[in-house]
Motif scaffolding. Structure first.
Motif, PDB file in Angstrom:
ATOM      1  N   TRP A   6       0.924  -1.317   0.232  1.00  0.00           N
ATOM      2  CA  TRP A   6      -0.067   0.054   0.100  1.00  0.00           C
ATOM      3  C   TRP A   6       0.829   1.196   0.015  1.00  0.00           C
ATOM      4  O   TRP A   6       1.824   1.409   0.867  1.00  0.00           O
ATOM      5  N   THR A   7       0.656   2.199  -1.043  1.00  0.00           N
ATOM      6  CA  THR A   7       1.102   3.268  -0.841  1.00  0.00           C
ATOM      7  C   THR A   7       0.268   4.427  -0.172  1.00  0.00           C
ATOM      8  O   THR A   7      -0.844   4.037   0.106  1.00  0.00           O
ATOM      9  N   SER A   8       0.638   5.416   0.476  1.00  0.00           N
ATOM     10  CA  SER A   8      -0.071   6.431   1.234  1.00  0.00           C
ATOM     11  C   SER A   8      -1.237   6.784   0.431  1.00  0.00           C
ATOM     12  O   SER A   8      -2.380   6.949   0.621  1.00  0.00           O
ATOM     13  N   ALA A   9      -0.997   6.985  -1.092  1.00  0.00           N
ATOM     14  CA  ALA A   9      -1.960   7.546  -2.016  1.00  0.00           C
ATOM     15  C   ALA A   9      -3.085   6.606  -2.211  1.00  0.00           C
ATOM     16  O   ALA A   9      -4.412   6.822  -2.104  1.00  0.00           O
ATOM     17  N   GLU A  10      -2.506   5.205  -2.325  1.00  0.00           N
ATOM     18  CA  GLU A  10      -3.882   4.286  -2.528  1.00  0.00           C
ATOM     19  C   GLU A  10      -4.475   4.013  -1.441  1.00  0.00           C
ATOM     20  O   GLU A  10      -5.708   3.772  -1.139  1.00  0.00           O
ATOM     21  N   ALA A  11      -3.979   4.015  -0.242  1.00  0.00           N
ATOM     22  CA  ALA A  11      -4.740   3.884   1.187  1.00  0.00           C
ATOM     23  C   ALA A  11      -5.657   5.078   1.419  1.00  0.00           C
ATOM     24  O   ALA A  11      -6.700   4.860   1.808  1.00  0.00           O
ATOM     25  N   VAL A  12      -5.337   6.268   1.062  1.00  0.00           N
ATOM     26  CA  VAL A  12      -6.428   7.438   1.219  1.00  0.00           C
ATOM     27  C   VAL A  12      -7.378   7.208   0.415  1.00  0.00           C
ATOM     28  O   VAL A  12      -8.510   7.323   0.423  1.00  0.00           O
ATOM     29  N   ALA A  13      -6.845   6.820  -1.063  1.00  0.00           N
ATOM     30  CA  ALA A  13      -8.070   6.856  -1.959  1.00  0.00           C
ATOM     31  C   ALA A  13      -9.098   5.360  -1.518  1.00  0.00           C
ATOM     32  O   ALA A  13     -10.281   5.915  -1.888  1.00  0.00           O
ATOM     33  N   LEU A  90     -10.389  -0.511   7.699  1.00  0.00           N
ATOM     34  CA  LEU A  90      -9.852  -1.884   7.465  1.00  0.00           C
ATOM     35  C   LEU A  90     -10.851  -2.709   6.246  1.00  0.00           C
ATOM     36  O   LEU A  90     -10.133  -2.992   5.358  1.00  0.00           O
ATOM     37  N   GLU A  91     -11.927  -2.442   6.499  1.00  0.00           N
ATOM     38  CA  GLU A  91     -12.791  -3.241   5.567  1.00  0.00           C
ATOM     39  C   GLU A  91     -12.627  -2.424   4.216  1.00  0.00           C
ATOM     40  O   GLU A  91     -12.599  -3.128   3.062  1.00  0.00           O
ATOM     41  N   ALA A  92     -12.583  -1.020   3.992  1.00  0.00           N
ATOM     42  CA  ALA A  92     -12.130  -0.433   2.827  1.00  0.00           C
ATOM     43  C   ALA A  92     -10.931  -0.793   2.192  1.00  0.00           C
ATOM     44  O   ALA A  92     -11.048  -0.856   0.877  1.00  0.00           O
ATOM     45  N   LEU A  93     -10.037  -1.015   2.833  1.00  0.00           N
ATOM     46  CA  LEU A  93      -8.710  -1.572   2.302  1.00  0.00           C
ATOM     47  C   LEU A  93      -9.044  -3.262   1.849  1.00  0.00           C
ATOM     48  O   LEU A  93      -8.436  -3.458   0.722  1.00  0.00           O
ATOM     49  N   GLY A  94      -9.467  -3.615   2.357  1.00  0.00           N
ATOM     50  CA  GLY A  94     -10.159  -5.103   2.063  1.00  0.00           C
ATOM     51  C   GLY A  94     -10.625  -5.075   0.640  1.00  0.00           C
ATOM     52  O   GLY A  94     -10.528  -5.937  -0.201  1.00  0.00           O
ATOM     53  N   LYS A  95     -11.549  -4.198   0.658  1.00  0.00           N
ATOM     54  CA  LYS A  95     -12.625  -4.265  -0.647  1.00  0.00           C
ATOM     55  C   LYS A  95     -11.704  -3.753  -1.796  1.00  0.00           C
ATOM     56  O   LYS A  95     -11.837  -4.011  -2.952  1.00  0.00           O
ATOM     57  N   ALA A  96     -10.738  -2.873  -1.496  1.00  0.00           N
ATOM     58  CA  ALA A  96     -10.157  -2.240  -2.428  1.00  0.00           C
ATOM     59  C   ALA A  96      -9.153  -3.297  -3.116  1.00  0.00           C
ATOM     60  O   ALA A  96      -8.806  -3.200  -4.328  1.00  0.00           O
ATOM     61  N   SER A  97      -8.414  -3.927  -2.279  1.00  0.00           N
ATOM     62  CA  SER A  97      -7.537  -4.873  -2.320  1.00  0.00           C
ATOM     63  C   SER A  97      -8.128  -6.035  -3.233  1.00  0.00           C
ATOM     64  O   SER A  97      -7.335  -6.453  -4.272  1.00  0.00           O
ATOM     65  N   GLY A 143     -11.389 -10.466  10.624  1.00  0.00           N
ATOM     66  CA  GLY A 143     -10.172 -11.436  10.004  1.00  0.00           C
ATOM     67  C   GLY A 143     -10.266 -11.198   8.378  1.00  0.00           C
ATOM     68  O   GLY A 143      -9.190 -11.507   7.854  1.00  0.00           O
ATOM     69  N   VAL A 144     -11.391 -11.327   8.032  1.00  0.00           N
ATOM     70  CA  VAL A 144     -11.709 -11.448   6.591  1.00  0.00           C
ATOM     71  C   VAL A 144     -11.128 -10.107   5.835  1.00  0.00           C
ATOM     72  O   VAL A 144     -10.355 -10.206   5.016  1.00  0.00           O
ATOM     73  N   PRO A 145     -11.545  -8.797   6.311  1.00  0.00           N
ATOM     74  CA  PRO A 145     -11.011  -7.744   5.469  1.00  0.00           C
ATOM     75  C   PRO A 145      -9.560  -7.661   5.709  1.00  0.00           C
ATOM     76  O   PRO A 145      -8.686  -6.998   4.745  1.00  0.00           O
ATOM     77  N   LEU A 146      -8.802  -7.959   6.940  1.00  0.00           N
ATOM     78  CA  LEU A 146      -7.420  -8.209   6.953  1.00  0.00           C
ATOM     79  C   LEU A 146      -6.723  -8.983   6.218  1.00  0.00           C
ATOM     80  O   LEU A 146      -5.769  -8.643   5.657  1.00  0.00           O
ATOM     81  N   THR A 147      -7.479 -10.297   5.779  1.00  0.00           N
ATOM     82  CA  THR A 147      -6.691 -11.227   5.010  1.00  0.00           C
ATOM     83  C   THR A 147      -6.857 -10.490   3.754  1.00  0.00           C
ATOM     84  O   THR A 147      -5.861 -10.740   2.861  1.00  0.00           O
ATOM     85  N   LEU A 148      -8.004  -9.966   3.018  1.00  0.00           N
ATOM     86  CA  LEU A 148      -8.145  -9.375   1.970  1.00  0.00           C
ATOM     87  C   LEU A 148      -6.996  -8.183   1.860  1.00  0.00           C
ATOM     88  O   LEU A 148      -6.091  -8.086   0.706  1.00  0.00           O
ATOM     89  N   LEU A 173     -19.426 -10.700   4.972  1.00  0.00           N
ATOM     90  CA  LEU A 173     -18.030 -11.056   4.590  1.00  0.00           C
ATOM     91  C   LEU A 173     -17.951 -11.674   3.282  1.00  0.00           C
ATOM     92  O   LEU A 173     -17.010 -11.522   2.520  1.00  0.00           O
ATOM     93  N   ALA A 174     -18.931 -12.409   2.844  1.00  0.00           N
ATOM     94  CA  ALA A 174     -18.958 -13.276   1.501  1.00  0.00           C
ATOM     95  C   ALA A 174     -18.947 -12.169   0.236  1.00  0.00           C
ATOM     96  O   ALA A 174     -18.161 -12.346  -0.538  1.00  0.00           O
ATOM     97  N   ARG A 175     -19.568 -11.082   0.427  1.00  0.00           N
ATOM     98  CA  ARG A 175     -19.948 -10.173  -0.562  1.00  0.00           C
ATOM     99  C   ARG A 175     -18.756  -9.320  -0.505  1.00  0.00           C
ATOM    100  O   ARG A 175     -18.059  -8.625  -1.485  1.00  0.00           O
TER     101      ARG A 175
END
Length: 480
Positions: A6-13, A90-97, A143-148, A173-175
Motif C-alpha cells: 500500500w502506498t499512502s495515496a492508495e490507502a487514502v483513496a 480496514l474493510e475499505a482496504l480489504g475491498k480495494a485489495s 479477520g476477513v478484511p485483514l486477509t484481503l 463477509l462473502a460479499r
C-alpha cells in the motif's frame, strides 16, 4: 526490500482518510507483538484499544498507523492515516485489495473443517501458482478484511475462510470477498446457542453463496440432512452448483476410503472421471473435504494431475489433528507416545471424526510398563451447543469408535456427563480444568500409547498437549 503493498495515496483513496506525509507499507498488522518493519498498523478496538499501541508500533518500524484520532503521546506529524472509523477503514482496504487483484478467489465455510480445508486448498493451489491465505483462522468481521488487505498484488489465488457465531455474519463477509468459488464443508451442531436449530445454521452457512461472482461455482456437502437447503441456495441466480460426498446423488463422489496410520487414500469420481488421491493425515472426514477441494480446483480449470500431487503435500496443522511422536527415551525410538493434537476446537461432528481417527490408530505393544499399548482420549467440554448441550455430551458414549478406545479422560462440567455414561473399564479421570488434568499426564501415559487431545478452545486442552510434549526426552549428540 519487500514489494509495496500500500502506498499512502492508495490507502487514502481506498479509505477516504487523510495523511500528513507520504509512506509505503509492505504489510498490514493489527498486533504490535507480531508487527514487522514496514507494516501498516491498524489500531482496532478489541479487548484493548489499538490506539494505545500506536507509538509502540511506530517505534518498531511501522510505516504508518490507521487511526480514528491522534493518540495521546504521538506527534501529529507522525505517519498516521486518519479515518472516521478504524474497522470501516480496514474493510475499505480489504475491498480495494479485492477490486485490484487478478487472483482467483475461493471462500470456505463450514461447521467443521473449514481451516483444515483452507490449508488443503493452499497446498493444492500452490502447485499451480502463488497462493494467498491467512496463516491463522482469521475468519470473522476483522479477520476477513485483514486477509484481503494483506493480499499481495501478484497473487494467482486467494483462499478466504469465513466463520460465524451469530446469524447474519457470513453474507456481508462473502460479499466483501467476492469469491469465484465458494465451498461449504459441512453443517453440524455448533453455535446452537445462537440458532434455533441446525436448519438455521444451514441457512447461515448457505449465505456464503450470496457473495459469489456472476457465474461462480457453489460447492457443498451433499450427504447432510440439510443438504437440500444448501442445494436450493446454490442453485439460485447465475451460479454453477456442485455437490460432493459419499452418496450416489453427488457429482463428486467417494467410493472407497482407506484410513491408514499416517495417511488416507481415497477412490472416487468427478462426474464420470475416476479420481485416486491421498492426504497425509488419517481420517475419513479429511478424504471427504479433500474431494471438495478437488471440485474447487476443477471449477477453477486447473490440471487434475497437478492438483492431486499438490493435495498429497498437505499435513494438518497444530491443534487440528497434527500427529507427532513424543520420544520418552533419548536412544530407543520405540519408547514413545504418539500424540494426536486436535485441541483447537470441538463440536459433536468434529469430535466424532477425531474419535474415528484414534480408533484406527495402531498402538505399539510390549514397549512400556503396560504390556499392550492403548488408545487414550483427553476430551474437554464442547461449547456453544445451546439447551441440548448436556445430552449432546452424554451421547458421545454411544459413539461406535469408543469400542476400540481404551480410556477416556474428561475435562469440564459438561464432559462430566459423558464421564458418568462411560463403561467402568473405559472411564478414566475427570477434572474440572485442563490444568488439573495436565498434572496427571506423566502418570497416566505409557510408551506405546496413542493419545488424542480434543476440546473447545476456551477449555485450554492445549495445556494437556503441552504436558504431553514435555515428556519428550532430548536426543543425545551421538556424533559428539
Amino acid at each position: 526490500m519487500s514489494e509495496a503493498l500500500w502506498t499512502s495515496a492508495e490507502a487514502v483513496a481506498a479509505t477516504g482518510g487523510d495523511t500528513s506525509c507520504d509512506w509505503t507499507a509492505t504489510g498490514v498488522s493489527i498486533d504490535t507483538r507480531t508487527l514487522q518493519p514496514g507494516d501498516l498498523f491498524v489500531a482496532l478496538k478489541a479487548a484493548r484499544d489499538g490506539h494505545d499501541f500506536v507509538q509502540q508500533a511506530l517505534d518498531k518500524g511501522a510505516a504508518a498507523a490507521l487511526v480514528s484520532r491522534v493518540p495521546e503521546g504521538v506527534d501529529s506529524s507522525a505517519p498516521l492515516l486518519l479515518v472516521n472509523d478504524v474497522q470501516a477503514g480496514l474493510e475499505a482496504l480489504g475491498k480495494a485489495s479485492r477490486a485490484r487483484t487478478r487472483a482467483q478467489v475461493v471462500a470456505v465455510t463450514g461447521s467443521v473443517g473449514k481451516t483444515s480445508t483452507k490449508e488443503m486448498l493452499r497446498a493444492t493451489l500452490d502447485a499451480h501458482g502463488s497462493v494467498h491465505a491467512a496463516e491463522k483462522s482469521y475468519n470473522n468481521h476483522w479477520g476477513v478484511p485483514l486477509t484481503l488487505a494483506r493480499m499481495p498484488r501478484d497473487a494467482d489465488f486467494a483462499v478466504i475462510e469465513i466463520g460465524m457465531n451469530h446469524p447474519g455474519e457470513i453474507a456481508p463477509l462473502a460479499r466483501m470477498a467476492r469469491p469465484h468459488v465458494a465451498l461449504i464443508t459441512t453443517v453440524a451442531p455448533a453455535h446452537l446457542a445462537a440458532f434455533e436449530n441446525i436448519e438455521g445454521i444451514a441457512h447461515e452457512k448457505a449465505s456464503i453463496f450470496d457473495g459469489l461472482e456472476p457465474y461462480g461455482t457453489a460447492i457443498f456437502n451433499g450427504d447432510l440432512p440439510v443438504s437440500p437447503i444448501l442445494r436450493a441456495k446454490a442453485e439460485e441466480g447465475r451460479r454453477w452448483s456442485v455437490s460432493f460426498g459419499e452418496r450416489a446423488c453427488n457429482q463428486y463422489r467417494l467410493y472407497r476410503v482407506t484410513v491408514r496410520d499416517a495417511c488416507t487414500v481415497a477412490i472416487g469420481r468427478a462426474g464420470t472421471e475416476p479420481r485416486l488421491f491421498k492426504v497425509m493425515a488419517p481420517g475419513r472426514h479429511f478424504a471427504v473435504n479433500a474431494l471438495g477441494v478437488l471440485a474447487v480446483a476443477d471449477a477453477l480449470g486447473l490440471d487434475p494431475a497437478v492438483t492431486v500431487m499438490g493435495l498429497g503435500q498437505w499435513h494438518p496443522g497444530a491443534g487440528r489433528g497434527q500427529r507427532e511422536k513424543i520420544m520418552l527415551d533419548p536412544v530407543d525410538a520405540r519408547i514413545s507416545v504418539e500424540l494426536i493434537d486436535d485441541a483447537y476446537n470441538a463440536n459433536p461432528a468434529s469430535l466424532a471424526a477425531s474419535l474415528e481417527v484414534l480408533a484406527a490408530a495402531q498402538p505399539r505393544h510390549d514397549v512400556g510398563r503396560v504390556a499392550r499399548g492403548r488408545r487414550i482420549a483427553y476430551l474437554g467440554d464442547m461449547k456453544e451447543l445451546g439447551s441440548g448441550e448436556v445430552e449432546l455430551h452424554r451421547a458421545v458414549a454411544g459413539n461406535p469408535a469408543l469400542q476400540r478406545i481404551d480410556l477416556v479422560h474428561c475435562i469440564g462440567p459438561l464432559m462430566q456427563h459423558l464421564w458418568r455414561e462411560l463403561p467402568a473399564d473405559k472411564r478414566g479421570h475427570w477434572t474440572e480444568t485442563s490444568d488439573k488434568m495436565a498434572e496427571r499426564v506423566a502418570r497416566d501415559l505409557d510408551a506405546g500409547d496413542v493419545v488424542l487431545a480434543k476440546g473447545s478452545l476456551s477449555m485450554g486442552v492445549g495445556r494437556v498437549v503441552d504436558a504431553i510434549r514435555k515428556l519428550r526426552q532430548a536426543t543425545p549428540d551421538l556424533d559428539g
